[in-house]
Scaffold this motif. Structure first.
Motif, mmCIF file in Angstrom:
data_model
loop_
_atom_site.group_PDB
_atom_site.id
_atom_site.type_symbol
_atom_site.label_atom_id
_atom_site.label_comp_id
_atom_site.label_asym_id
_atom_site.label_seq_id
_atom_site.Cartn_x
_atom_site.Cartn_y
_atom_site.Cartn_z
ATOM 1 N N THR A 79 0.906 -1.047 0.152
ATOM 2 C CA THR A 79 0.168 0.053 0.078
ATOM 3 C C THR A 79 1.016 1.350 -0.044
ATOM 4 O O THR A 79 1.728 1.186 0.843
ATOM 5 C CB THR A 79 -0.866 -0.209 1.544
ATOM 6 O OG1 THR A 79 -0.081 0.036 2.487
ATOM 7 C CG2 THR A 79 -1.769 -0.967 1.333
ATOM 8 N N SER A 80 0.579 2.198 -1.195
ATOM 9 C CA SER A 80 1.244 3.411 -0.876
ATOM 10 C C SER A 80 0.315 4.418 -0.015
ATOM 11 O O SER A 80 -0.920 4.269 -0.355
ATOM 12 C CB SER A 80 1.556 3.855 -2.230
ATOM 13 O OG SER A 80 0.253 4.236 -2.997
ATOM 14 N N SER A 81 0.914 5.268 0.677
ATOM 15 C CA SER A 81 -0.081 6.247 1.467
ATOM 16 C C SER A 81 0.064 7.616 1.116
ATOM 17 O O SER A 81 1.095 7.982 0.448
ATOM 18 C CB SER A 81 0.275 5.858 3.058
ATOM 19 O OG SER A 81 0.430 4.654 3.421
ATOM 20 N N ASP A 121 -4.797 4.787 2.459
ATOM 21 C CA ASP A 121 -4.168 4.089 1.479
ATOM 22 C C ASP A 121 -4.796 4.557 0.111
ATOM 23 O O ASP A 121 -5.646 5.277 0.028
ATOM 24 C CB ASP A 121 -4.472 2.517 1.743
ATOM 25 C CG ASP A 121 -5.723 1.827 1.703
ATOM 26 O OD1 ASP A 121 -6.370 2.535 0.813
ATOM 27 O OD2 ASP A 121 -6.049 0.780 1.913
ATOM 28 N N GLU A 122 -4.246 3.845 -0.959
ATOM 29 C CA GLU A 122 -4.327 4.015 -2.192
ATOM 30 C C GLU A 122 -5.847 3.982 -2.753
ATOM 31 O O GLU A 122 -6.463 4.555 -3.611
ATOM 32 C CB GLU A 122 -3.520 3.376 -3.265
ATOM 33 C CG GLU A 122 -3.888 2.084 -3.560
ATOM 34 C CD GLU A 122 -2.912 1.201 -2.464
ATOM 35 O OE1 GLU A 122 -3.112 -0.039 -2.459
ATOM 36 O OE2 GLU A 122 -2.236 1.775 -1.535
ATOM 37 N N ASP A 123 -6.684 3.093 -2.076
ATOM 38 C CA ASP A 123 -8.092 3.062 -2.339
ATOM 39 C C ASP A 123 -8.941 3.756 -1.407
ATOM 40 O O ASP A 123 -10.336 3.846 -1.621
ATOM 41 C CB ASP A 123 -8.315 1.446 -1.860
ATOM 42 C CG ASP A 123 -7.865 0.428 -2.835
ATOM 43 O OD1 ASP A 123 -7.681 0.989 -3.984
ATOM 44 O OD2 ASP A 123 -7.318 -0.476 -2.275
ATOM 45 N N PRO A 149 -5.387 3.201 10.406
ATOM 46 C CA PRO A 149 -5.365 3.449 11.542
ATOM 47 C C PRO A 149 -3.905 4.146 11.992
ATOM 48 O O PRO A 149 -2.694 3.258 11.691
ATOM 49 C CB PRO A 149 -5.531 2.177 12.409
ATOM 50 C CG PRO A 149 -5.527 1.050 11.689
ATOM 51 C CD PRO A 149 -5.546 1.706 10.288
ATOM 52 N N THR A 150 -3.693 5.076 12.651
ATOM 53 C CA THR A 150 -2.448 5.684 13.133
ATOM 54 C C THR A 150 -2.531 5.863 14.921
ATOM 55 O O THR A 150 -3.617 6.093 15.150
ATOM 56 C CB THR A 150 -2.085 6.738 12.496
ATOM 57 O OG1 THR A 150 -3.014 8.058 12.673
ATOM 58 C CG2 THR A 150 -1.961 6.853 10.946
ATOM 59 N N THR A 151 -1.278 6.274 15.312
ATOM 60 C CA THR A 151 -1.440 6.425 16.628
ATOM 61 C C THR A 151 0.062 7.344 16.729
ATOM 62 O O THR A 151 0.969 6.977 16.192
ATOM 63 C CB THR A 151 -1.512 5.450 17.680
ATOM 64 O OG1 THR A 151 -1.678 5.310 18.859
ATOM 65 C CG2 THR A 151 -0.329 4.201 17.353
ATOM 66 N N PRO A 152 0.051 8.363 17.668
ATOM 67 C CA PRO A 152 1.225 8.972 18.001
ATOM 68 C C PRO A 152 2.268 8.065 18.875
ATOM 69 O O PRO A 152 1.928 6.735 19.350
ATOM 70 C CB PRO A 152 0.582 10.110 18.763
ATOM 71 C CG PRO A 152 -0.498 9.457 19.622
ATOM 72 C CD PRO A 152 -1.221 8.588 18.604
ATOM 73 N N TYR A 153 3.634 8.494 18.687
ATOM 74 C CA TYR A 153 4.561 7.666 19.232
ATOM 75 C C TYR A 153 4.452 8.035 20.935
ATOM 76 O O TYR A 153 3.756 9.134 21.163
ATOM 77 C CB TYR A 153 5.801 8.225 18.866
ATOM 78 C CG TYR A 153 6.320 7.663 17.662
ATOM 79 C CD1 TYR A 153 6.803 6.409 17.453
ATOM 80 C CD2 TYR A 153 6.427 8.508 16.512
ATOM 81 C CE1 TYR A 153 7.249 6.021 16.255
ATOM 82 C CE2 TYR A 153 6.755 8.035 15.331
ATOM 83 C CZ TYR A 153 7.098 6.634 15.056
ATOM 84 O OH TYR A 153 7.376 6.214 13.690
ATOM 85 N N ALA A 154 4.938 7.101 21.676
ATOM 86 C CA ALA A 154 4.606 7.508 23.334
ATOM 87 C C ALA A 154 6.043 8.178 23.551
ATOM 88 O O ALA A 154 6.281 7.865 24.937
ATOM 89 C CB ALA A 154 4.539 6.212 23.949
ATOM 90 N N PHE A 155 6.583 8.956 22.645
ATOM 91 C CA PHE A 155 7.885 9.622 23.289
ATOM 92 C C PHE A 155 7.604 10.770 23.983
ATOM 93 O O PHE A 155 6.498 11.423 23.862
ATOM 94 C CB PHE A 155 8.881 9.998 21.969
ATOM 95 C CG PHE A 155 9.452 8.802 21.213
ATOM 96 C CD1 PHE A 155 9.905 7.651 21.924
ATOM 97 C CD2 PHE A 155 9.212 8.730 20.020
ATOM 98 C CE1 PHE A 155 10.464 6.675 21.276
ATOM 99 C CE2 PHE A 155 9.631 7.658 19.267
ATOM 100 C CZ PHE A 155 10.233 6.662 19.916
#
Length: 155
Positions: free
Chosen positions: A2-4, A13-15, A20-26
């Motif tokens: 998948t290209s984003s 995605d391309e469709d 789903p995304t989530t932020p880093y826990a830094f």
């Protein structure tokens, strides 16, 4: 595969399906690090524990885009609990090995940043452009052979 593409803060995605995304826990900004090079530095007997510590400090202190850390050797020494003479000697040695790059100066005081081959705070595209400006670091015992090729040779 998948290209984003980013649409605002939503990743699809391309469709057009939401990814789903989530932020880093830094705790704040973070950098991409070449783990093999860092491990090679840590394993090298040619670098003292204090020099290895300064590499870690520069990974955390180098600003986005590989800009210089605007601190003198004395400023760094005060922050990390070493003498200015020792820090300046280590800075020169790490720069000789291209682990640190001289990226600025104020008068005759050199300013350094971590090599973009070791760590980079910025996009992958920016990092790939940044490494074109520098030669790779000289890390005793490190070979830039990709792991899959090294395994095939051992095979």
């Amino acid at each position: 595969m998948t290209s984003s593409a980013r649409r605002g803060r939503v990743l699809v995605d391309e469709d057009g399906v939401l990814v789903p995304t989530t932020p880093y826990a830094f705790s704040g900004r973070h950098a991409s690090v070449d783990k093999r090079r860092v491990r090679a530095i840590c394993a090298s007997k040619q670098f003292s524990p204090a020099e290895k510590f300064l590499v870690l400090w520069f990974i955390g202190a180098t600003p986005e885009g590989g800009l210089p850390v605007n601190k003198t050797g004395k400023d760094i020494a005060d922050e990390v609990g070493m003498t200015a003479d020792a820090v300046n000697r280590m800075l020169r040695k790490l720069a000789k090995h291209r682990i640190l790059n001289k990226t600025g100066a104020i008068g005759n005081i050199s300013m350094y940043s971590i090599s973009p081959y070791i760590a980079y705070h910025g996009s992958g595209h920016d990092q790939s452009r940044a490494v074109k400006n520098w030669n790779p670091p000289e890390i005793p015992g490190f070979t830039d052979v990709p792991l899959h090729q090294a395994w095939e040779v051992q095979g």
